[in-house]
Design an enzyme around this catalytic site. Structure first.
Site, PDB file in Angstrom:
ATOM      1  N   GLY A  73      37.452  36.749  44.308  1.00  0.00           N
ATOM      2  CA  GLY A  73      36.523  37.806  44.662  1.00  0.00           C
ATOM      3  C   GLY A  73      37.249  39.100  45.007  1.00  0.00           C
ATOM      4  O   GLY A  73      38.330  39.398  44.480  1.00  0.00           O
ATOM      5  N   SER A  74      36.669  39.848  45.924  1.00  0.00           N
ATOM      6  CA  SER A  74      37.168  41.204  46.197  1.00  0.00           C
ATOM      7  C   SER A  74      38.515  41.242  46.900  1.00  0.00           C
ATOM      8  O   SER A  74      39.120  42.316  47.009  1.00  0.00           O
ATOM      9  CB  SER A  74      36.138  41.983  47.009  1.00  0.00           C
TER      10      SER A  74
END
Length: 485
Positions: free
Chosen positions: A220-221
């Site tokens: 993810g981020s």
């Protein structure tokens, strides 16, 4: 007369040669297989005739595995694990026919059969004393390990926590949840051990897996820290104030799809790199990755150690950003999705590399090996693994990650009196399924002591919307424990 004698002599020589060949075959080629054969009762009994070395942490102050003299002539020594579940995946277990974790990886030191201990083994043999193994002291911070386990277990979800000393690569915590009690697997009773193992193996939550190093997940981020690193390294004129396009929706080339920010949030159309990382905008980082291209993204990932084989000495599943596909795939890779798959250990290494001025140290679990008399047989010396980014880029990334914690999505990781740098991550999995929650962080004052990665599998169900909500507080507690706060 000479003829018959020659024939008899030749026959004897032939039989002697065949006998020697058979002995050599059994002793050299088949020896290991015969030793491990479950029907080899002598090998089974021999496993419990060795005063196996202890496994400790905190410079020998905390006992993680010990050997107890039972006085039984058949099974003389028994193995016990006083700290149980919080340390199970690292320490492992010593079973009648197998071993895992450090029990397996450092087994030859622990049972005294390592070449470094040949003199000690000879002394024990001559004196008639039971063979005694070396002790293995681990780099783990026992208090931080227990806190990481408690916090993660309290979420009721699967996951892992890894903390490193960024300057040395020493692993300070390595926790995987769910865990298991290794004591039932160390009994000198095959039927009971097999029953306990089968129960764990059939558990749908797979408690025997070390989620910190055995499996990879979409980061993810948190991976935006790597994308930002590649972007800054590509052009020395760029910094935290560089302006980026940050549309609410980014068309993905070659598709009829548009990439949006988390929950459809707006980043205002334009944003500085600092602002884009602080509020974790998807669209500018996806565009960034497409502009850089696959080769530059892969090269930057490799400079953080991604894709490199690792043994700590436990074998680590390699992380990977995935194969080169099209621009749309690269856009998703750049925000930690698609085929981008990381271990929690690898993401801790990303945080540690930034904390250490751009240098990634090789992670390790074994602090030192101590002989039965307490003498040092081996001590691990820190080694550089790679140069991920320049010190200048590391400083820029640190400033931006500090802002993430002070003013952005990672504010729940704040530690009173300590400057914390971090990055949240919420990685989508299957459609209509909960997302993984991530958080990476480090203490960003003058002399960083700890870098941490928290991963929670399918962690953002219900109100646990992001890594900043559920993962960041765990990272905070672990860092506080390491820093003595």
């Amino acid at each position: 007369m000479n003829g018959p004698l020659k024939r008899i002599a030749a026959a004897c020589l032939l039989m002697f040669g065949l006998l020697m060949a058979n002995v050599t075959y059994l002793g050299a080629v088949k020896a290991e297989g015969l030793r491990k054969d479950p029907r080899n009762v002598r090998a089974f009994y021999a496993r419990y005739s060795v005063d196996r070395g202890w496994i400790t942490a905190n410079d020998g102050k905390v006992t993680l595995a010990k050997t107890v003299d039972t006085g039984d002539s058949t099974f003389r020594f028994a193995r016990e694990y006083p700290e149980g579940k919080p340390f199970a995946h690292v320490v492992g277990f010593f079973a009648p026919e197998s071993s895992s974790g450090i029990e397996g990886a450092e087994g030859r030191y622990l049972d005294g059969s390592h070449p470094d201990m040949v003199v000690r083994r000879a002394v024990d043999l001559i004196s008639g004393k039971p063979a005694k193994g070396a002790s293995v002291d681990l780099t783990l911070n026992a208090e931080a390990q227990k806190i990481a386990y408690k916090d993660l277990a309290n979420t009721g979800k699967r996951g892992a926590v890894v903390a490193l000393n960024p300057k040395t690569g020493a692993i300070l915590t390595m926790v995987s949840v769910p865990s298991y009690d290794p004591n039932p697997l160390a009994l000198a009773d095959k039927s009971k051990v097999n029953e306990a193992y089968r129960k764990l193996d059939k558990d749908k939550d797979k408690p025997l897996l070390n989620r910190a190093i055995d499996l990879t997940y979409a980061p993810g981020s948190t991976f935006k820290a790597v994308t930002a690193a590649a972007y800054l390294e590509d052009d020395g004129s760029r910094d935290e104030n560089t302006m980026l396009d940050a549309p609410d929706a980014l068309p993905l080339p070659g598709t009829n799809l548009q990439l949006r920010n988390y929950h459809g949030e707006s980043c205002g159309g334009r944003a500085t790199l600092l602002a884009a990382l602080t509020i974790s905008c998807n669209t500018p980082f996806a565009q960034m990755g497409m502009d850089l291209g696959y080769d530059k993204m892969k090269e930057q990932a490799e400079r953080f150690g991604i894709g490199k084989p690792l043994e700590i000495p436990l074998v680590v599943q390699p992380s990977d950003i995935g194969p080169e596909e099209d621009k749309a795939a690269l856009a998703m890779t750049s925000i930690g999705q698609r085929s981008n798959q990381m271990t929690p250990l690898q993401m801790a290494m990303v945080a540690a590399g930034i904390a250490n001025g751009g240098t990634v140290m090789k992670p390790y679990l074994v602090n030192k090996i101590l002989g039965p008399d307490g003498s040092e047989i081996d001590v691990t010396r820190p080694k550089e693994l790679s140069e991920a980014v320049s010190p200048e880029v590391a400083a820029e990334l640190t400033k931006m990650m500090i802002n993430v914690v002070q003013s952005g999505t990672g504010n729940r990781a704040q530690v009173p009196g300590v400057t914390i740098a971090g990055k949240t991550g919420t990685a989508e999995t299957e459609k209509n399924k909960p997302s993984h929650a991530w958080f990476i962080a480090f203490d960003a004052d003058d002399d960083p002591q700890v870098a941490v990665a928290v991963f929670i599998e399918a962690g953002s169900a219900g109100n646990d919307a992001t890594g900043g909500v559920i993962a960041a507080p765990i990272a905070r507690d672990v860092m506080q424990a390491v820093l003595g706060r």
